[in-house]
Motif scaffolding. Sequence first.
Motif, mmCIF file in Angstrom:
data_model
loop_
_atom_site.group_PDB
_atom_site.id
_atom_site.type_symbol
_atom_site.label_atom_id
_atom_site.label_comp_id
_atom_site.label_asym_id
_atom_site.label_seq_id
_atom_site.Cartn_x
_atom_site.Cartn_y
_atom_site.Cartn_z
ATOM 1 N N VAL A 180 -10.251 1.496 -8.728
ATOM 2 C CA VAL A 180 -9.474 0.639 -9.098
ATOM 3 C C VAL A 180 -9.300 -0.314 -10.440
ATOM 4 O O VAL A 180 -10.579 0.614 -11.262
ATOM 5 N N SER A 181 -8.492 -0.601 -11.339
ATOM 6 C CA SER A 181 -8.488 -0.459 -12.557
ATOM 7 C C SER A 181 -8.587 -1.786 -12.991
ATOM 8 O O SER A 181 -8.570 -2.632 -12.617
ATOM 9 N N VAL A 253 2.813 -2.288 -11.264
ATOM 10 C CA VAL A 253 1.422 -2.504 -10.787
ATOM 11 C C VAL A 253 1.602 -3.997 -10.329
ATOM 12 O O VAL A 253 2.042 -4.655 -10.269
ATOM 13 N N TYR A 274 -6.153 -4.249 -11.148
ATOM 14 C CA TYR A 274 -4.454 -3.640 -11.384
ATOM 15 C C TYR A 274 -4.445 -2.628 -10.371
ATOM 16 O O TYR A 274 -5.423 -1.589 -10.416
ATOM 17 N N GLN A 275 -3.590 -2.929 -9.727
ATOM 18 C CA GLN A 275 -3.249 -1.466 -8.772
ATOM 19 C C GLN A 275 -2.035 -0.879 -8.701
ATOM 20 O O GLN A 275 -1.172 -1.697 -8.732
ATOM 21 N N ASP A 276 -2.235 0.618 -8.817
ATOM 22 C CA ASP A 276 -0.616 1.476 -9.448
ATOM 23 C C ASP A 276 0.455 1.140 -8.504
ATOM 24 O O ASP A 276 -0.284 2.082 -7.017
#
Length: 325
Positions: A180-181, A253, A274-276
């Motif tokens: 995960v970002s 995102v 952040y989730q794509d």
Amino acid sequence: RWFEASAACTIGATGRPSWMLLALDVDDARARADADRLERLRLEADAQVWQRAVEQAGIGIGRVDATTNTFLAVNEAYARIRGVTREQLVGQPITTVYPPQEHARLLERVREADRIGHVVFETELLHVSGTTVPVHLDVTVVAEPGGSPVRLAFVSDLSAQKRAEAMATLWERAVEQADVSVALAGTDGRFLRVNPAYARARGYRVDELVGQPITTVVPDEEYARLLDAMADGFEHRVFETRHKRRDGSVFPVLADLTLLRDENGAAIARVGFYQDLTSQKAAERYVAGSPAVIFALRVGAESLEFLWASDNLKALTGYAPSETD
């Protein structure tokens, strides 16, 4: 003024007594004696204060005979680190409190202390249970009255610090290796830290983003929405937005932002996860434009439950998706 006086009487040939009086001004000597006495009392009081300080200190303190390498005295804190009593340590060689693998290094540092007068290093003490205790050791060599050298050792238990460091390292690895970002930005709007997943998804290396403004990855039209999300007492927000890659392309995102504060409550940074949503949005578009009826069911032991259905369900069945809930 103070005088010391002596008198002598003699009888002359005439039979009459004759007196001789000697007087010595001792005012200065008496003053010096009083000053010396007061200084001794002060030193004794200071010694008592220092003795209480050593006895009650939270840090471990030990006195070691530098000639025999045996303990002369230790305080309660030192004994507590090892899980023994003070009496059990007095007279024992210093090597008895260290694990065998530390002996050579310990003696090397002790010789260095004897040579230069002071050393500081980290090592381990051997607990009575057989486990080891990480400690910070500060050793000073001093000469006691009579000229016999002794070492004063100040020992701090590093167990809590080492546990905290290990946990911090674990969290560091979790963030670095997570798919995960994750990004950390200062209150000035510049990146303090990003993990590899965050940088990779946006076409950058980690070092290329650190120190850069967040607008590097936030399109101009999304920046105003970002500021709105962080306004009005912002502490935590979850919202959809768009980010841009190095090549200028944008992608959706889901942003999960939290404001970080210091111990005084002052804002110091913002952390974002952040989730794509690219694949999710593509699936939504496919469902919206598909002539097929798409739905999700929960299969029970004796029933079927609609969880979700596409909008064209009504054209086929007469029921709207909301009526299947």
